[in-house]
Design an enzyme around this catalytic site. Structure first.
Site, PDB file in Angstrom:
ATOM      1  CD1 TRP A 193      -2.937   1.485   0.754  1.00  0.00           C
ATOM      2  CD2 TRP A 193      -1.486   2.383   2.183  1.00  0.00           C
ATOM      3  NE1 TRP A 193      -3.420   2.712   1.116  1.00  0.00           N
ATOM      4  CE2 TRP A 193      -2.537   3.295   1.998  1.00  0.00           C
ATOM      5  CE3 TRP A 193      -0.447   2.735   3.050  1.00  0.00           C
ATOM      6  CZ2 TRP A 193      -2.590   4.518   2.636  1.00  0.00           C
ATOM      7  CZ3 TRP A 193      -0.501   3.959   3.682  1.00  0.00           C
ATOM      8  CH2 TRP A 193      -1.570   4.832   3.479  1.00  0.00           C
ATOM      9  CG  HIS A 194       3.577   2.251   3.179  1.00  0.00           C
ATOM     10  ND1 HIS A 194       2.974   1.236   3.866  1.00  0.00           N
ATOM     11  CD2 HIS A 194       3.604   3.306   4.027  1.00  0.00           C
ATOM     12  CE1 HIS A 194       2.651   1.656   5.079  1.00  0.00           C
ATOM     13  NE2 HIS A 194       3.017   2.911   5.205  1.00  0.00           N
ATOM     14  N   GLY A 195       3.683   1.760  -1.486  1.00  0.00           N
ATOM     15  CA  GLY A 195       4.263   2.079  -2.785  1.00  0.00           C
ATOM     16  C   GLY A 195       4.318   0.854  -3.667  1.00  0.00           C
TER      17      GLY A 195
END
Lengths: 442, 416
Positions: free
Chosen positions: A246-248
């Site tokens: 989700w962060h990248g």
């Protein structure tokens, strides 16, 4: 219906955020030449996708009480949180939008919100951006093929560890501050995470709104800890890997998530073992050791989070382990050189960064993160976050123990006003910075 | 609380105004033309620390009649106070690691203003022509070319820090390395030369052998893209554009390959780049002549000071002669204003009463003489190797030493 609605949200997120990641990996694996072209990420999609999923799930489960369309759209598109969170929850936000006083100017909230916003801005511009002057060039040099030596690698990793905290928590503070000026309290997102003494504790303090979302809408639906240890560990790993992604859109984020999944598994296993053996929490020395170990584990995780590739992260970790050697000041060659004759791993060519400035900035960062109260504690008297709406903040006030902490508690004094105004002016000046001529390759 | 909020905003504005006034009065980057007061702001250390910012903004605000561009070699070697510039406003806009694109952008920005320099001196560095070394320095900023940049800088914390540093440095009377005409005072080298000049030579040569000739991450050197897909805009295309601008603006540009020490050319040979070095010179001549044809102008002069001659072969002090200083060199790549003065004497055909330019120093290149000139340098090089066996052995030793620690394990070119 629920699956369809969640699916639509995830498909949109998947297309905008992960389509190119998927195409690149498919091309590498299958030798295809799939080209999706540049996909422009809609602002805040990562955040509003989660807030909408939470709303859908809770509606399905009959937990939602309010369906006012205007309040709902305001909740999803509420601007202060869109860039960097917190992840909002309808249960906390929509009732606030319904309150009448939300449309009136409350000068208490304006003064507190403005002060929190200014502290957040100062954290971002004056501290996080100063730390970036070390982390960015060091990680860039590694991405370009360089091999940092011991001091350079640790400086890069620690500077990034602090930069990320000051940057991310600053955005949350600014969001909380702006929102409070509109009489809306956002959830707290950071609670001095580097003071954590274990990884479970760390995730209760770091990006708290995301941890809560992942727990309630991923980990628990997967089964949580209900079906035995093995299933619990698997659920933890799935949650953290997806949380990482989700962060990248990159494998380094997946590895970072998996690493934290592994840390959590070890932490839960250790906790179970301690309980089985009847061991307590230990004394202050044990707590200090646990804090240091937790911090180091987090730093290693951030190396993967920041590095542009897996190999760059490994190069950084090699450097941090001293495997790329140590460069000491030339002036020490006379006194120490005799002890390292024939040992290639020690050279006397000087540390290739401004070690004095790095030491000063890192020390300031650690002083603030480890020894000072956080923004919510400083403003606890004014109940700045939504967790505070229904309590008197006794617990938070209790954290302000020393005379110094109490002195830092925010009050509307002339001194505080001048310091805040000065920080504001300095932070505005900090928005225009001149890059310096740096020349280091290692 | 209402009063408190307003007071916070009002005082923040007051502080901002104070900061702006401080920056304007101290003028740490020499761009506002504020009065220079001794023991307060007359010395500008921040202009030296931020020379890219100082020189670009300064030259665009006050375009000179004569302009010097190039790298740190020209920044500290070509003195604007040389007699050939007498009666003209001159500015030395050569900056450390100035890539060709930045040189071009300075000319491009000046061409959009009313005054364009009548005379341009362009110092050229071979390593800058490598398409795989085409990275911009960390302090390069496109914003420096904006006409609003000086005003933005008034509202900058970097300027405020520089103002504080300026006043503190002036109070203790420490001189700055930067001079208002853009020339970097040679004092810069004093500290670096504490190790002795032979060591300075070796350190510099090691740096070229290790990093500069085959920069990471590509570890390659080339003047043009092999298959046309690596770079659409090569550094030499930037030189071509810069030359074209000068023709268009009817300026007199004089290009020169700097007089680095003979040992520097040995490092190029040791890296296997001699053929490319010669191709680069051919390319320069071609660019200047073909662009002249397009502009229907007389070709600009291209001077080569890179050969083997009485200046570039200056003897280096021994390893134990720490305090002994050379006349023409700081280290193998950077030359002193004494050598720079001879360069200007030669390219402007100036005869100074107190010095004579050696006849073998500097050759004017044209398409007619380039091959003969390159052949001549090759012969001179053989002679240099015979007469300077110790220097040659030292470079070869360094090359072998560097090969052990080199991160570029697969070196593209082999010594020819």
């Amino acid at each position: 219906m629920l699956a369809g609605a969640i699916g639509v949200n995830l498909i949109l997120l998947g297309y905008f955020k992960y389509a190119n990641f998927f195409a690149t990996n498919l091309n590498q694996l299958a030798g295809t030449s799939l080209n999706i072209g540049e996909v422009i990420l809609p602002l805040g999609i990562s955040f509003f996708t989660f807030t909408q999923i939470a709303f859908l799930v809770d509606t399905y489960q009959g937990k939602v009480k309010e369906f006012n369309f205007v309040h709902y759209t305001l909740f999803v598109t509420y601007f202060p949180h869109l860039i960097a969170g917190p992840v909002l929850h309808h249960k906390e936000m929509m009732p606030q939008f319904a309150k009448r006083n939300v449309c009136h100017i409350n000068w208490d909230n304006v003064a507190v919100g403005l002060s929190i916003f200014i502290l957040g801005l100062a954290k971002k511009v004056l501290i996080a951006d100063s730390l970036a002057t070390f982390s960015t060039p060091i990680f860039s040099a590694v991405a370009a093929g360089g091999s940092p030596m011991l001091f350079e690698a640790w400086t890069g990793a620690l500077a990034y560890t602090l930069q990320l905290y000051f940057d991310f928590s600053a955005y949350s503070d600014m969001a909380i501050g702006i929102s409070l000026m509109f009489n809306v309290r956002l959830p707290m997102n950071f609670n001095s995470p580097y003071k954590a003494t274990n990884i479970i504790d760390f995730w209760r303090r770091w990006h708290m709104s995301l941890s809560r979302f992942l727990r309630d809408y991923l980990y628990i639906p997967l089964g949580g800890s209900r079906n035995g240890k093995a299933q619990r560990y698997l659920n933890l790993m799935i949650t953290m890997v997806l949380g990482g992604l989700w962060h990248g859109a990159g494998w380094t984020f997946v590895i970072w998530g998996a690493l934290h999944g592994f840390y959590l598994m070890v932490n839960h296993a250790w906790r179970g073992f301690k309980e089985k053996m009847g061991w307590g929490e230990g004394g202050s020395l044990a707590k200090l050791g646990a804090g240091v170990l937790t911090f180091l584990a987090v730093v290693i995780g951030w190396v993967f989070f920041r590095a542009d590739s897996f190999s760059s992260a490994i190069t950084m970790l090699h450097g941090m382990a001293g495997m790329n050697g140590v460069s000491l000041p030339e002036s020490l060659a006379g006194s120490l050189g005799q002890y390292f004759v024939g040992q290639d791993w020690v050279v006397f060519e000087g540390v290739k960064i401004d070690i004095k400035r790095a030491g000063m900035i890192l020390s300031l960062g650690f002083l603030i993160t480890w020894f000072l109260p956080n923004v919510r504690e400083i403003f606890s008297r004014y109940r700045p976050t939504c967790e505070d709406i229904d309590n008197t903040n006794k617990a938070l006030n209790a954290n302000l123990v020393s005379k110094f902490d109490i002195a830092l508690e925010w009050k509307t004094t002339t001194g505080n006003m001048l310091v805040t105004a000065f920080l504001f002016a300095l932070s505005v000046m900090g928005l225009t910075q001149v890059s310096e001529f740096l020349y280091f390759q290692f | 609380m209402k009063k408190y909020s307003f007071k916070t905003i009002i005082f923040a504005c007051v502080f901002l105004c104070v900061f702006i006034v401080i920056n304007l009065i101290v003028d740490p980057y020499w761009i506002y033309g504020s009065p220079e007061i001794k023991r307060f702001n007359s010395s500008k250390p921040a202009a030296a620390d931020n020379s890219r910012l100082f020189e670009v903004t300064h030259v665009l605000r006050s375009p000179p009649e004569a302009l010097i561009i190039g790298t740190s070699r020209e920044d500290s070697g070509i003195d604007p106070k040389h007699v050939v510039f007498q009666n003209h406003s001159v500015f030395n806009a050569a900056i450390s690691s100035q890539p060709f694109v930045e040189s071009k952008e300075i000319l491009q920005s000046l061409s959009m203003r009313e005054a364009f320099p009548k005379q341009i001196i362009f110092g050229l560095l071979f390593e800058n022509a490598n398409i795989f070394g085409y990275s911009l320095p960390a302090d390069y900023s496109k914003e420096n070319f904006n006409s609003s940049r000086p005003y933005e800088l008034l509202l900058s914390i970097s300027t405020l820090k520089s103002s504080a540093k300026t006043v503190a440095t002036n109070l203790v009377g420490k001189p700055s390395l930067a001079v208002k005409d853009g020339f970097r005072t040679p004092d810069k080298w004093v500290d670096q030369l504490l190790i002795g000049q032979r060591r300075a030579f070796k350190d510099n040569e090691k740096h070229y052998l290790l990093d500069n000739h085959f920069p990471l991450p590509a570890c390659k050197s080339a003047l043009v893209a092999e298959s046309g897909n690596e770079r659409s805009l090569t550094p030499m295309q930037e030189v071509r554009d810069a030359v074209a601008i000068a023709y268009r603006m009817k300026s007199d540009m004089r290009l020169f390959i700097g007089p680095s020490h003979a040992r520097q050319w040995e490092t190029i040979h040791a890296s296997g780049l001699w053929g490319q070095f010669e191709d680069w010179k051919r390319m320069l001549v071609e660019i200047v002549e073909s662009e002249a044809k397009k502009a229907k102008a007389t070709p600009f002069q291209v001077w080569d000071f890179s050969g083997y001659n009485s200046i570039t072969e200056e003897n280096i002090p021994g390893a134990n002669e720490i305090t002994k200083r050379m006349t023409y060199y700081y280290e193998s790549s950077h030359y002193t204003p004494a050598a720079g003065g001879l360069v200007l004497d030669r390219i402007f055909n100036h005869h100074s009463p107190d010095r004579t330019v050696p006849a073998d120093f500097g050759v004017l290149l044209t398409s007619q003489n380039i091959e003969a000139h390159l052949a001549h340098i090759r012969t001179d090089r053989e002679h240099y190797r015979l007469t300077h066996p110790e220097d040659v052995a030292e470079i070869e030793g360094l090359s072998k030493e560097v090969a052990k620690t080199k991160r570029c394990k697969t070196v593209q070119n082999k010594p020819s």
